[in-house]
Design a protein around this motif. Structure first.
Motif, PDB file in Angstrom:
ATOM      1  N   PRO A  13      -1.360   5.822  17.420  1.00 53.51           N
ATOM      2  CA  PRO A  13      -1.428   7.277  17.509  1.00 53.51           C
ATOM      3  C   PRO A  13      -2.134   7.949  16.331  1.00 53.51           C
ATOM      4  CG  PRO A  13       0.818   6.549  17.049  1.00 53.51           C
ATOM      5  CD  PRO A  13       0.022   5.323  17.401  1.00 53.51           C
ATOM      6  N   LEU A  15      -5.032   8.030  15.425  1.00 51.31           N
ATOM      7  CA  LEU A  15      -6.219   7.395  14.837  1.00 51.31           C
ATOM      8  C   LEU A  15      -7.492   7.802  15.581  1.00 51.31           C
ATOM      9  CD1 LEU A  15      -4.528   4.034  13.909  1.00 51.31           C
ATOM     10  CD2 LEU A  15      -5.189   5.885  12.378  1.00 51.31           C
ATOM     11  N   ARG A  21      -8.984  13.768  10.209  1.00 49.21           N
ATOM     12  CA  ARG A  21      -7.556  13.698   9.865  1.00 49.21           C
ATOM     13  C   ARG A  21      -7.386  13.290   8.400  1.00 49.21           C
ATOM     14  NH1 ARG A  21      -3.476   8.777  11.422  1.00 49.21           N
ATOM     15  NH2 ARG A  21      -1.600   9.715  10.527  1.00 49.21           N
ATOM     16  N   TYR A  26      -7.513   8.995   4.631  1.00 47.64           N
ATOM     17  CA  TYR A  26      -8.075   8.035   5.588  1.00 47.64           C
ATOM     18  C   TYR A  26      -9.602   7.951   5.565  1.00 47.64           C
ATOM     19  CZ  TYR A  26      -3.310   8.172   7.328  1.00 47.64           C
ATOM     20  OH  TYR A  26      -1.939   8.083   7.420  1.00 47.64           O
ATOM     21  N   ASN A  77      -4.112  -1.739  14.173  1.00 45.83           N
ATOM     22  CA  ASN A  77      -3.645  -0.701  13.263  1.00 45.83           C
ATOM     23  C   ASN A  77      -2.701   0.149  14.109  1.00 45.83           C
ATOM     24  OD1 ASN A  77      -3.096   1.501  11.703  1.00 45.83           O
ATOM     25  ND2 ASN A  77      -5.204   1.771  10.983  1.00 45.83           N
ATOM     26  N   GLY A  79      -0.830   2.579  13.444  1.00 52.68           N
ATOM     27  CA  GLY A  79      -0.528   3.947  13.014  1.00 52.68           C
ATOM     28  C   GLY A  79       0.958   4.055  12.695  1.00 52.68           C
ATOM     29  N   ALA A  80       1.549   5.193  13.012  1.00 55.33           N
ATOM     30  CA  ALA A  80       2.964   5.407  12.672  1.00 55.33           C
ATOM     31  C   ALA A  80       3.898   4.461  13.423  1.00 55.33           C
ATOM     32  CB  ALA A  80       3.340   6.858  12.947  1.00 55.33           C
ATOM     33  N   HIS A  83       5.968   1.608  11.701  1.00 53.27           N
ATOM     34  CA  HIS A  83       7.202   1.742  10.946  1.00 53.27           C
ATOM     35  C   HIS A  83       8.459   1.698  11.800  1.00 53.27           C
ATOM     36  CE1 HIS A  83       4.206   2.602   8.016  1.00 53.27           C
ATOM     37  NE2 HIS A  83       3.830   3.726   8.612  1.00 53.27           N
ATOM     38  N   HIS A 103      -4.287  -1.547   7.875  1.00 50.05           N
ATOM     39  CA  HIS A 103      -4.082  -0.130   7.554  1.00 50.05           C
ATOM     40  C   HIS A 103      -5.208   0.345   6.648  1.00 50.05           C
ATOM     41  CE1 HIS A 103      -0.166  -0.233   9.364  1.00 50.05           C
ATOM     42  NE2 HIS A 103       0.054  -1.352   8.719  1.00 50.05           N
ATOM     43  N   LEU A 104      -5.698   1.527   6.934  1.00 49.71           N
ATOM     44  CA  LEU A 104      -6.744   2.116   6.087  1.00 49.71           C
ATOM     45  C   LEU A 104      -6.182   2.438   4.709  1.00 49.71           C
ATOM     46  CD1 LEU A 104      -8.057   4.437   8.881  1.00 49.71           C
ATOM     47  CD2 LEU A 104      -9.457   2.699   7.750  1.00 49.71           C
ATOM     48  N   SER A 105      -5.024   3.089   4.707  1.00 54.03           N
ATOM     49  CA  SER A 105      -4.361   3.428   3.451  1.00 54.03           C
ATOM     50  C   SER A 105      -3.445   2.270   3.051  1.00 54.03           C
ATOM     51  CB  SER A 105      -3.541   4.709   3.636  1.00 54.03           C
ATOM     52  OG  SER A 105      -2.451   4.464   4.520  1.00 54.03           O
ATOM     53  N   ARG A 110       2.814   4.860  -0.502  1.00 57.02           N
ATOM     54  CA  ARG A 110       2.988   6.215   0.030  1.00 57.02           C
ATOM     55  C   ARG A 110       4.481   6.533   0.213  1.00 57.02           C
ATOM     56  NH1 ARG A 110      -0.885   6.893   4.964  1.00 57.02           N
ATOM     57  NH2 ARG A 110      -0.308   9.082   4.631  1.00 57.02           N
ATOM     58  N   ARG A 114       7.064   4.808   5.033  1.00 59.72           N
ATOM     59  CA  ARG A 114       5.921   3.942   5.371  1.00 59.72           C
ATOM     60  C   ARG A 114       6.045   2.554   4.748  1.00 59.72           C
ATOM     61  NH1 ARG A 114       2.199   7.677   7.594  1.00 59.72           N
ATOM     62  NH2 ARG A 114       2.431   9.736   6.650  1.00 59.72           N
TER      63      ARG A 114
HETATM   64  C1  DQA Z   1      -1.960   3.989   8.873  1.00 60.06           C
HETATM   65  C2  DQA Z   1      -0.723   4.173   7.974  1.00 60.06           C
HETATM   66  C3  DQA Z   1       0.441   4.740   8.763  1.00 60.06           C
HETATM   67  O1  DQA Z   1       1.552   4.939   7.916  1.00 60.06           O
HETATM   68  C4  DQA Z   1       0.074   6.069   9.388  1.00 60.06           C
HETATM   69  O2  DQA Z   1       1.135   6.547  10.196  1.00 60.06           O
HETATM   70  C5  DQA Z   1      -1.193   6.016  10.164  1.00 60.06           C
HETATM   71  C6  DQA Z   1      -2.320   5.274   9.601  1.00 60.06           C
HETATM   72  C7  DQA Z   1      -3.203   3.553   8.048  1.00 60.06           C
HETATM   73  O3  DQA Z   1      -4.156   3.098   8.663  1.00 60.06           O
HETATM   74  O4  DQA Z   1      -3.220   3.716   6.835  1.00 60.06           O
HETATM   75  O5  DQA Z   1      -1.346   6.641  11.204  1.00 60.06           O
HETATM   76  O6  DQA Z   1      -1.682   2.976   9.815  1.00 60.06           O
END
Ligand code: DQA
Length: 147
Positions: A13, A15, A21, A26, A77, A79-80, A83, A103-105, A110, A114
């Motif tokens: 989600p 992404l 965003r 990111y 990836n 996304g949220a 977690h 993960h990009l980040s 963080r 996360r």
């Molecule tokens: C993410 C990290 C997740 O915590 C976040 O919810 C994302 C992006 C990343 O690519 O860094 O949507 O997966």
């Protein structure tokens, strides 16, 4: 010769909003940019890439089910969903091929929510914090470690 011929790249989600965003977190590359990077890296190993982005947990679970028998490996990836989605965890657990989490980040650096990944335990490894280069690293890692 690597047995991996087809790779499915899954994005979870929000992404689809990459590029606009939270660019300070990111980056400014779009989802299409990241898919292209993965496609090129996978092609260097003689394999092809399919790509899916969905904001829906059920569509991602269904895509993982459909991957069985047609796809050799998955890069995800989530996304949220990373977690808290035990549904995606369980679906990946039933997939026979190797899975790499990207993960990009760097979620570990963080907010506390996360810091937990329910996906990491069903992946051969996780690449986080290197922005779009993570997709290239993930693709190469698959072929070096997932065969
Ligand atoms: C993410 C990290 C997740 O915590 C976040 O919810 C994302 C992006 C990343 O690519 O860094 O949507 O997966």
């Amino acid at each position: 010769m690597s047995p991996i011929k087809t790779v499915l790249l899954i994005h979870g989600p929000n992404l689809n909003l990459l590029g606009t965003r939270e660019p300070e977190v990111y980056g400014t590359q779009t989802l299409a940019d990241h898919v292209k990077v993965a496609e090129v890296a996978v092609a260097q190993h003689g394999a092809s890439l399919k790509s899916l982005q969905s904001n829906s947990e059920s569509q991602i679970v269904d895509a993982i089910h459909s991957a069985s028998g047609t796809i050799d490996a998955i890069i995800i990836n989530p996304g949220a969903f990373t977690h808290y989605s035990w549904a995606i965890h369980d679906a990946l657990k039933s997939f026979a091929g190797p899975v790499v989490e990207v993960h990009l980040s760097n979620p570990a650096a963080r907010e506390p929510f996360r810091h937990t990944s329910v996906i990491a335990s069903v992946a051969i490894g996780t690449i986080a914090g290197f922005g779009g280069q993570g997709y290239e690293l993930a693709a190469h890692a698959l072929f070096h470690h997932g065969g």
